[in-house]
Motif scaffolding. Sequence first.
Motif, short mmCIF file in Angstrom:
data_model
loop_
_atom_site.label_atom_id
_atom_site.label_comp_id
_atom_site.label_asym_id
_atom_site.label_seq_id
_atom_site.Cartn_x
_atom_site.Cartn_y
_atom_site.Cartn_z
N CYS A 136 53.13 28.68 -74.72
CA CYS A 136 52.62 28.11 -73.41
C CYS A 136 51.56 28.77 -72.63
O CYS A 136 51.26 29.95 -72.82
CB CYS A 136 53.87 28.18 -72.35
N SER A 137 50.66 27.86 -72.10
CA SER A 137 49.55 28.35 -71.39
C SER A 137 49.61 28.30 -69.81
O SER A 137 50.27 27.28 -69.45
CB SER A 137 48.01 27.62 -71.88
N LEU A 138 49.19 29.19 -69.37
CA LEU A 138 49.23 29.32 -67.85
C LEU A 138 47.77 29.54 -67.22
O LEU A 138 47.75 31.02 -67.69
CB LEU A 138 50.38 30.21 -67.27
N LEU A 139 47.03 28.98 -66.66
CA LEU A 139 45.91 29.48 -66.04
C LEU A 139 45.97 29.75 -64.61
O LEU A 139 46.89 29.26 -63.89
CB LEU A 139 44.82 28.32 -66.33
N ALA A 140 45.10 30.40 -64.26
CA ALA A 140 45.06 30.86 -62.56
C ALA A 140 43.56 31.04 -61.92
O ALA A 140 42.75 31.25 -63.09
CB ALA A 140 45.71 32.03 -62.31
N CYS B 29 47.93 30.36 -59.52
CA CYS B 29 48.38 29.78 -60.78
C CYS B 29 48.37 28.39 -60.88
O CYS B 29 48.71 27.64 -59.74
CB CYS B 29 49.75 30.32 -61.18
N MET B 30 48.04 27.69 -62.02
CA MET B 30 47.83 26.18 -62.11
C MET B 30 49.39 25.83 -62.69
O MET B 30 50.09 26.33 -62.60
CB MET B 30 46.59 25.69 -62.98
N PHE C 62 38.38 28.43 -68.33
CA PHE C 62 39.12 27.25 -68.62
C PHE C 62 39.62 27.21 -70.02
O PHE C 62 38.63 27.36 -71.05
CB PHE C 62 38.82 26.14 -68.10
N GLY C 63 40.82 26.94 -70.46
CA GLY C 63 41.10 26.53 -71.73
C GLY C 63 40.42 25.10 -72.25
O GLY C 63 40.25 24.37 -71.48
#
Length: 428
Positions: A193-197, A206-207, A288-289
């Motif tokens: 799982c990806s979690l970006l901030a 967090c996004m 950003f991913g």
Amino acid sequence: MNILVLGGGGREHAIVWALAKSPRTDTLFVAPGNGGTASIAQNVADLDAENGQAVVAFAKEHDVELVVIGPEAPLVAGVADVVREAGIAVFGPSAQGAQLEGSKTFSKQFMDRHGIPTARYASFTELEPALAYVRELGAPIVVKADGLAAGKGVIVADELEDAEDAVRSCFDGAFGAAGSTVLVEECLTGPECSLLAFVSGGVAHCMTTAQDHKRAFDGDLGPNTGGMGVYSPVPTVTPDELAAMREIMETAAAATANEFDLDYRGVLYGGFMLTPEGPKVLEFNARFGDPETQVVLPRLESDLVDIMMAVAEGRPDDINLRWSEQWAVCVVLASEGYPGSYEKGKVILGIDEAEQIEGVTVFHAGTSRNFDDELVTSGGRVLNVVALGDSFEEARECAYDAVDLINFEGKQYRTDIGAKAIEGRKEF
């Protein structure tokens, strides 16, 4: 304001698309851009995105007030530092902060210092000690080139012999200078799982969660790629897991403000494995991913220009994130042969028809225009077909309906993006 975005992939098309929606945006430049960004921004093909002085000169000439750095290479090269020193707002961490992605050993040591859960590992600069550690851990095992390797420097080896070959390949120069140091780590199990901030001033905003599909073929088979599809949010993540991931991102953000000479200002990407012991960090990225951005930004209801300026100017308290309740699913259309060798110049048809489907947006990743002004393929990952829907099933169905309308010779894609999420955690 005038804004310059550095990069030319699907991530940058999504960023430019989101920035273009803001009433604060005047002229958008993107360097180099692609066949899709040309319709909403001015492509700048001849600007070297890794040359900070060139970026500053362009920004001053065109009255650019914000520079947004998309890919990792300019960040590691210190472009953000040069632009920031010139007095221009820049969205992206310093070269020091970018080492969280630029060096896997640096990143692991950072995690160790701050108690961030991750896989057991060791780092090596010589072949024989690395091989000895591989044999000590046994397979399955993960071998990583320490530096940037265009997403190709990670080998998940199910057999000991394959792991040994991967180590030898790194030291033999398969990934250039990136493989001069090799990281060997245990293979964690569980869904990813990806979690970006958005991070600024040591604060993480967090996004929303996203889940990528790295393998090239259906059933999670074949070689690793840059990502063949993604969806957001992730329905199988439990509230406890989400809380744990958020806490880790907040810990990491606070640590950047304490450790680095200049506080981290940009996106921090947390790649997680949801293990039976709880979430553990597989990697941090400094941007950003891709393709996560293509499903996260379409769900963002806040003004992206406001957010990026608050990040760039060190105003974390002014960041307010609002999210759509809709689901987003992205299917990547790739060139035949990707992630190996592939042909370019294949004419692409059907995008306009695909975007007639309600909720569908097609972000370009590897496209350009030929001498006849036809849209053609120019990369391995060609298009990101994104659909929003009121349910996961609706978004997924719309995405694949759109995929069916787009055609180019050798079109390659996975037919099972999001299928496991519908089936439930037990199927991971």
